[in-house]
Design a protein around this motif. Structure first.
Motif, short mmCIF file in Angstrom:
data_model
loop_
_atom_site.label_atom_id
_atom_site.label_comp_id
_atom_site.label_asym_id
_atom_site.label_seq_id
_atom_site.Cartn_x
_atom_site.Cartn_y
_atom_site.Cartn_z
N VAL A 181 0.87 -1.17 0.00
CA VAL A 181 0.00 0.00 0.00
C VAL A 181 0.91 1.22 0.00
CG1 VAL A 181 -1.70 1.31 1.33
CG2 VAL A 181 -1.84 -1.19 1.24
N HIS A 182 0.68 2.15 -0.90
CA HIS A 182 1.50 3.35 -1.01
C HIS A 182 1.36 4.18 0.27
CE1 HIS A 182 3.19 7.03 -2.61
NE2 HIS A 182 3.54 6.39 -3.71
N GLY A 183 2.46 4.70 0.75
CA GLY A 183 2.46 5.48 1.98
C GLY A 183 1.71 6.79 1.90
N LEU A 184 1.37 7.23 0.69
CA LEU A 184 0.65 8.48 0.51
C LEU A 184 -0.77 8.26 -0.02
CD1 LEU A 184 3.56 10.63 -0.96
CD2 LEU A 184 2.73 10.55 1.41
N GLU A 185 -1.33 7.08 0.25
CA GLU A 185 -2.69 6.85 -0.21
C GLU A 185 -3.68 7.61 0.67
OE1 GLU A 185 -4.66 3.16 -0.19
OE2 GLU A 185 -4.58 2.91 1.93
N VAL A 186 -4.88 7.67 0.25
CA VAL A 186 -6.02 8.36 0.89
C VAL A 186 -5.68 9.74 1.46
CG1 VAL A 186 -7.48 6.36 1.29
CG2 VAL A 186 -5.83 6.98 3.03
N PRO A 187 -5.20 10.66 0.60
CA PRO A 187 -4.93 12.02 1.08
C PRO A 187 -6.19 12.70 1.61
CG PRO A 187 -4.87 11.95 -1.31
CD PRO A 187 -4.96 10.52 -0.84
N GLU A 188 -7.34 12.22 1.19
CA GLU A 188 -8.60 12.78 1.68
C GLU A 188 -8.71 12.64 3.19
OE1 GLU A 188 -9.14 11.38 -2.55
OE2 GLU A 188 -8.33 10.47 -0.74
N PHE A 189 -8.21 11.53 3.74
CA PHE A 189 -8.28 11.35 5.20
C PHE A 189 -7.45 12.42 5.91
CE2 PHE A 189 -9.00 6.46 4.86
CZ PHE A 189 -10.30 6.68 4.42
N GLN A 190 -6.29 12.74 5.36
CA GLN A 190 -5.48 13.79 5.97
C GLN A 190 -6.20 15.14 5.90
OE1 GLN A 190 -3.11 11.79 3.50
NE2 GLN A 190 -3.38 10.44 5.23
N ASP A 191 -6.84 15.41 4.78
CA ASP A 191 -7.60 16.66 4.63
C ASP A 191 -8.78 16.71 5.61
OD1 ASP A 191 -5.90 17.40 2.58
OD2 ASP A 191 -7.30 16.84 0.98
N TRP A 192 -9.52 15.63 5.69
CA TRP A 192 -10.74 15.63 6.50
C TRP A 192 -10.47 15.60 8.00
CZ3 TRP A 192 -13.09 11.07 3.30
CH2 TRP A 192 -13.46 11.54 2.03
N PHE A 193 -9.44 14.85 8.40
CA PHE A 193 -9.22 14.61 9.83
C PHE A 193 -7.95 15.25 10.38
CE2 PHE A 193 -11.52 10.79 8.18
CZ PHE A 193 -12.76 11.13 8.69
N GLY A 194 -7.23 15.98 9.53
CA GLY A 194 -6.06 16.71 9.99
C GLY A 194 -4.89 15.84 10.40
N SER A 195 -4.75 14.71 9.77
CA SER A 195 -3.64 13.81 10.11
C SER A 195 -2.52 13.94 9.08
CB SER A 195 -4.14 12.36 10.18
OG SER A 195 -4.67 11.97 8.94
N GLU A 196 -1.41 13.34 9.39
CA GLU A 196 -0.26 13.27 8.48
C GLU A 196 -0.05 11.80 8.11
OE1 GLU A 196 1.68 15.75 7.29
OE2 GLU A 196 0.33 17.17 8.27
N PRO A 197 0.42 11.53 6.89
CA PRO A 197 0.72 10.14 6.54
C PRO A 197 1.78 9.57 7.48
CG PRO A 197 1.03 11.60 4.64
CD PRO A 197 0.76 12.46 5.83
N ALA A 245 7.13 3.24 -4.40
CA ALA A 245 7.79 2.33 -5.33
C ALA A 245 9.24 2.76 -5.55
CB ALA A 245 7.03 2.28 -6.65
N GLU A 246 9.46 4.06 -5.64
CA GLU A 246 10.81 4.57 -5.88
C GLU A 246 11.76 4.17 -4.75
OE1 GLU A 246 8.01 6.54 -5.91
OE2 GLU A 246 7.81 6.66 -8.08
N ASN A 247 11.32 4.35 -3.52
CA ASN A 247 12.17 4.00 -2.38
C ASN A 247 12.42 2.50 -2.30
OD1 ASN A 247 12.47 6.65 -1.61
ND2 ASN A 247 10.87 6.59 -0.06
N TYR A 248 11.38 1.70 -2.54
CA TYR A 248 11.55 0.24 -2.51
C TYR A 248 12.51 -0.20 -3.61
CZ TYR A 248 8.43 -1.58 1.09
OH TYR A 248 7.87 -1.94 2.29
N CYS A 249 12.36 0.36 -4.82
CA CYS A 249 13.26 -0.01 -5.92
C CYS A 249 14.70 0.33 -5.57
CB CYS A 249 12.85 0.71 -7.20
SG CYS A 249 11.39 0.00 -7.99
N SER A 250 14.89 1.49 -5.01
CA SER A 250 16.24 1.91 -4.62
C SER A 250 16.84 0.93 -3.61
CB SER A 250 16.19 3.32 -4.03
OG SER A 250 17.46 3.71 -3.58
N ASP A 251 16.07 0.57 -2.59
CA ASP A 251 16.54 -0.39 -1.58
C ASP A 251 16.86 -1.75 -2.20
OD1 ASP A 251 16.22 1.59 0.32
OD2 ASP A 251 14.37 0.74 1.16
N LEU A 252 16.01 -2.21 -3.11
CA LEU A 252 16.23 -3.51 -3.74
C LEU A 252 17.49 -3.49 -4.62
CD1 LEU A 252 12.53 -4.37 -4.64
CD2 LEU A 252 13.97 -5.57 -2.96
N GLU A 253 17.69 -2.40 -5.33
CA GLU A 253 18.89 -2.29 -6.18
C GLU A 253 20.16 -2.24 -5.34
OE1 GLU A 253 17.01 -0.15 -10.12
OE2 GLU A 253 17.65 1.12 -8.45
N VAL A 254 20.12 -1.49 -4.24
CA VAL A 254 21.27 -1.44 -3.34
C VAL A 254 21.58 -2.83 -2.80
CG1 VAL A 254 22.02 -0.60 -1.07
CG2 VAL A 254 21.03 0.99 -2.72
#
Length: 119
Positions: free
Chosen positions: A18-34, A41-50
Motif C-alpha cells: 500500500v502506497h504510503g501516501l494513499e487516501v490524502p482525503e483522510f489527511q484533509d478531513w481529519f487533519g492527520s499526516e501520513p 515504489a521509488e524507495n523500494y526499488c532503490s533499496d532492492l537495487e542497493v
C-alpha cells in the motif's frame, strides 16, 4: 536487505505494498499526516537495487475506493487506524463525519507492485 541474502541466483522477488501516501482525503478531513510517506515504489526499488537485485517490473496503481456512507467509512477506519489521527473517535470527529455522510464517499487508493530478480 535480507531478501537478497536468501534468494539464490536467478531467484525472483515480488512485493505488493500500500502506497504510503494513499487516501490524502483522510489527511484533509481529519487533519492527520501520513505515517509511512517513505513507502513508495521509488524507495523500494532503490533499496532492492542497493541490495543487489535487478528490478524487472514496477506497477504503480491509483484508483477510487467508495463507501456508501459515514458508517461504512468508520468501519473501514477501525481496520486501518494508521490512516487517521491517534485521537480519532466517532464522537471527537462527529461534525466532520456528518458533513461526509452523503453517498458515496470516495477516496484515492494507491498501491504498487515490484518484481525483481537476483542475478
Amino acid at each position: 536487505m535480507e531478501t537478497s541474502c536468501i534468494l539464490k541466483p536467478g531467484g525472483h522477488f515480488l512485493t505488493q505494498q500500500v502506497h504510503g501516501l494513499e487516501v490524502p482525503e483522510f489527511q484533509d478531513w481529519f487533519g492527520s499526516e501520513p505515517q509511512y510517506p517513505h513507502v513508495t515504489a521509488e524507495n523500494y526499488c532503490s533499496d532492492l537495487e542497493v541490495a543487489g537485485l535487478e528490478i524487472t517490473t514496477v506497477e504503480d496503481w491509483s484508483g477510487r475506493m467508495t463507501f456508501k456512507d459515514a458508517e461504512a467509512l468508520v468501519t473501514y477506519l477501525g481496520l486501518v487506524p494508521w490512516d487517521v489521527p491517534e485521537d480519532f473517535t466517532v464522537d471527537a470527529y462527529a461534525d466532520r463525519l456528518l458533513r461526509l455522510d452523503s453517498a458515496p464517499i470516495a477516496v484515492t487508493q494507491r498501491c504498487f507492485r515490484i518484481y525483481a530478480a537476483k542475478a
